[in-house]
Design an enzyme around this catalytic site. Sequence first.
Site, PDB file in Angstrom:
ATOM      1  N   ARG A   2      66.730  58.688  28.292  1.00 46.54           N
ATOM      2  CA  ARG A   2      67.370  57.405  28.593  1.00 46.54           C
ATOM      3  C   ARG A   2      66.539  56.619  29.590  1.00 46.54           C
ATOM      4  NH1 ARG A   2      73.431  59.247  29.519  1.00 46.54           N
ATOM      5  NH2 ARG A   2      73.477  60.483  27.623  1.00 46.54           N
ATOM      6  N   ARG A   6      72.745  52.757  33.839  1.00 42.71           N
ATOM      7  CA  ARG A   6      73.461  52.330  35.037  1.00 42.71           C
ATOM      8  C   ARG A   6      72.644  52.349  36.315  1.00 42.71           C
ATOM      9  NH1 ARG A   6      78.444  56.070  33.624  1.00 42.71           N
ATOM     10  NH2 ARG A   6      76.642  57.242  32.922  1.00 42.71           N
ATOM     11  N   ARG A  15      76.418  44.817  31.483  1.00 40.14           N
ATOM     12  CA  ARG A  15      77.609  45.631  31.213  1.00 40.14           C
ATOM     13  C   ARG A  15      78.888  45.043  31.808  1.00 40.14           C
ATOM     14  NH1 ARG A  15      80.317  48.538  30.279  1.00 40.14           N
ATOM     15  NH2 ARG A  15      80.196  50.749  30.765  1.00 40.14           N
ATOM     16  N   ASP A  51      73.116  54.702  20.941  1.00 34.20           N
ATOM     17  CA  ASP A  51      73.637  56.009  21.337  1.00 34.20           C
ATOM     18  C   ASP A  51      73.577  56.931  20.125  1.00 34.20           C
ATOM     19  OD1 ASP A  51      75.112  57.225  23.824  1.00 34.20           O
ATOM     20  OD2 ASP A  51      76.022  58.090  22.035  1.00 34.20           O
ATOM     21  N   TYR A 128      80.058  67.002  19.433  1.00 33.58           N
ATOM     22  CA  TYR A 128      80.938  65.900  19.868  1.00 33.58           C
ATOM     23  C   TYR A 128      82.029  65.613  18.835  1.00 33.58           C
ATOM     24  CZ  TYR A 128      77.901  64.863  23.788  1.00 33.58           C
ATOM     25  OH  TYR A 128      77.193  64.955  24.953  1.00 33.58           O
TER      26      TYR A 128
HETATM   27  O1  CP3 Z   1      67.429  54.656  27.395  1.00 30.61           O
HETATM   28  C1  CP3 Z   1      67.884  54.009  26.476  1.00 30.61           C
HETATM   29  O2  CP3 Z   1      68.054  52.812  26.540  1.00 30.61           O
HETATM   30  C2  CP3 Z   1      68.202  54.740  25.189  1.00 30.61           C
HETATM   31  C3  CP3 Z   1      69.572  54.868  24.898  1.00 30.61           C
HETATM   32  C4  CP3 Z   1      70.307  56.188  24.883  1.00 30.61           C
HETATM   33  C5  CP3 Z   1      71.658  56.266  25.313  1.00 30.61           C
HETATM   34  N1  CP3 Z   1      72.152  57.478  24.934  1.00 30.61           N
HETATM   35  C6  CP3 Z   1      72.383  55.194  26.006  1.00 30.61           C
HETATM   36  C7  CP3 Z   1      73.570  55.521  26.779  1.00 30.61           C
HETATM   37  C8  CP3 Z   1      69.978  57.417  24.312  1.00 30.61           C
HETATM   38  C9  CP3 Z   1      68.646  57.895  23.789  1.00 30.61           C
HETATM   39  C10 CP3 Z   1      71.169  58.204  24.329  1.00 30.61           C
HETATM   40  C11 CP3 Z   1      71.255  59.536  23.737  1.00 30.61           C
HETATM   41  C12 CP3 Z   1      72.469  60.334  23.930  1.00 30.61           C
HETATM   42  N2  CP3 Z   1      73.760  59.916  24.012  1.00 30.61           N
HETATM   43  C13 CP3 Z   1      72.462  61.744  23.973  1.00 30.61           C
HETATM   44  C14 CP3 Z   1      71.249  62.626  23.766  1.00 30.61           C
HETATM   45  C15 CP3 Z   1      70.389  62.660  24.934  1.00 30.61           C
HETATM   46  C16 CP3 Z   1      70.974  63.226  26.163  1.00 30.61           C
HETATM   47  O3  CP3 Z   1      71.165  62.472  27.120  1.00 30.61           O
HETATM   48  O4  CP3 Z   1      71.233  64.436  26.183  1.00 30.61           O
HETATM   49  C17 CP3 Z   1      73.792  62.162  24.161  1.00 30.61           C
HETATM   50  C18 CP3 Z   1      74.263  63.577  24.323  1.00 30.61           C
HETATM   51  C19 CP3 Z   1      74.605  61.002  24.158  1.00 30.61           C
HETATM   52  C20 CP3 Z   1      76.086  60.931  24.266  1.00 30.61           C
HETATM   53  C21 CP3 Z   1      76.492  60.143  25.424  1.00 30.61           C
HETATM   54  N3  CP3 Z   1      76.409  58.782  25.520  1.00 30.61           N
HETATM   55  C22 CP3 Z   1      77.056  60.622  26.631  1.00 30.61           C
HETATM   56  C23 CP3 Z   1      77.318  62.080  26.946  1.00 30.61           C
HETATM   57  C24 CP3 Z   1      77.309  59.496  27.447  1.00 30.61           C
HETATM   58  C25 CP3 Z   1      78.019  59.444  28.764  1.00 30.61           C
HETATM   59  C26 CP3 Z   1      77.045  59.592  29.843  1.00 30.61           C
HETATM   60  C27 CP3 Z   1      77.638  59.258  31.173  1.00 30.61           C
HETATM   61  O5  CP3 Z   1      76.928  59.533  32.146  1.00 30.61           O
HETATM   62  O6  CP3 Z   1      78.745  58.706  31.282  1.00 30.61           O
HETATM   63  C28 CP3 Z   1      76.854  58.356  26.742  1.00 30.61           C
HETATM   64  C29 CP3 Z   1      76.892  56.975  27.232  1.00 30.61           C
HETATM   65  C30 CP3 Z   1      75.584  56.291  27.346  1.00 30.61           C
HETATM   66  N4  CP3 Z   1      74.620  56.285  26.378  1.00 30.61           N
HETATM   67  C31 CP3 Z   1      75.150  55.481  28.449  1.00 30.61           C
HETATM   68  C32 CP3 Z   1      73.890  54.980  28.079  1.00 30.61           C
HETATM   69  C33 CP3 Z   1      73.028  54.020  28.838  1.00 30.61           C
HETATM   70  C34 CP3 Z   1      75.963  55.116  29.685  1.00 30.61           C
HETATM   71  C35 CP3 Z   1      76.856  54.004  29.221  1.00 30.61           C
HETATM   72  C36 CP3 Z   1      77.391  53.043  30.231  1.00 30.61           C
HETATM   73  O7  CP3 Z   1      78.392  53.374  30.879  1.00 30.61           O
HETATM   74  O8  CP3 Z   1      76.884  51.919  30.325  1.00 30.61           O
END
Ligand code: CP3
Length: 330
Positions: A2, A6, A15, A51, A128
């Site tokens: 990522r 945030r 956001r 995502d 998931y």
């Molecule tokens: O960096 C980027 O811009 C790429 C985008 C990206 C996101 N998720 C954005 C995101 C990528 C490559 C992912 C992959 C992803 N998503 C994975 C695999 C990689 C890893 O991190 O293990 C997984 C397991 C997910 C599922 C997911 N999405 C989770 C568990 C969460 C919650 C995380 C949290 O800390 O609350 C998300 C949300 C998410 N995906 C956010 C982002 C930027 C946070 C969203 C927000 O509140 O704005």
Amino acid sequence: MRQAGRYLPEYMAVRKKVDFLTLCKTPELATEVTLQPVDLIGIDAAIIFSDILVIPEAMGMHLEMYEGIGPVFPQPIRNESDAKNLNEIDPAVDLKYVLDAVSLTKKELNRRIPLIGFSGSPWTLMTYMVEGQGSKTFSKVKHLIYTNPKLAHNLLDKIAVAAAAYLCAKIEAGVDAVQIFDTWGGILSPDDFEEFSLQYIRKIISRVKQKNVPIIVFAKGVHFNLNKLAECGADVLGLDWTMNIGAVRKKFGDKVALQGNLDPTILYADHKKIRHDARKILESFGKGSGHIFNLGHGILPDVPPENLKALVNFVKEESAVYHTAETKPE
Ligand code: CP3
């Protein structure tokens, strides 16, 4: 890993206006936040903002995103009748918003740096879909694979077909490389990893390979199966921070390039410590090509952006030492 998110005030400003899923589904906004770390931090490759869970959503599962909990599927898949409601996807229709974001981001990048597309692995997506949300024990998905392996394999196969079609469509829309995230591969025993995760990653790779772009596979916590991953057909192996990149290179460096693997929480430390640990990774890999410097997992939301910038600047300067024209792999 990522890149957007945030930890960036500029992301938070976007956001404030829209929720996470709307952000993913609005190509102009997805493009804007994809480009933020490119312009603000100076990374060498962009990863499209989206995502991994957009695939199950496109298959028909209702997805919600809660602050502090993360993604939630209120109607998880637990039995045959739940699974019946899952559709095959046509990425050009069901995930058009991602493909549009890819085309727009490519246009805005104007060949400055490559763009990476990604998908979750079938196993990670299924965790998931079955758990309904993040889990500590993964009891529900484990219950499924050990009590109803037939259904588990049907699901994994369906997801693999969808993920392969999705990655191929992203490549057609313009991404220059793809990454498969197997975030939860490490919760399986070595044999079960082969049965429930790796064979489906291979299935995706065999379908995406024909598109001729580099394929990166990242699986977290899978030391015991690194040899199999190095032979799964991926061009690049992403490493989490618990592995020694130099030792992995010695074993598999002739088969695959390596990506990684700084502990993302090192970004809490001062710049001296960040540089020290980044240098250790560069030294450990050693001279020659085949290393994509990266974090070993995603950036945490409370990391100061200036620390990330310091890391990127340091790697850009320091890695030149390892990549001069004369240097050959040792
Ligand atoms: O960096 C980027 O811009 C790429 C985008 C990206 C996101 N998720 C954005 C995101 C990528 C490559 C992912 C992959 C992803 N998503 C994975 C695999 C990689 C890893 O991190 O293990 C997984 C397991 C997910 C599922 C997911 N999405 C989770 C568990 C969460 C919650 C995380 C949290 O800390 O609350 C998300 C949300 C998410 N995906 C956010 C982002 C930027 C946070 C969203 C927000 O509140 O704005």
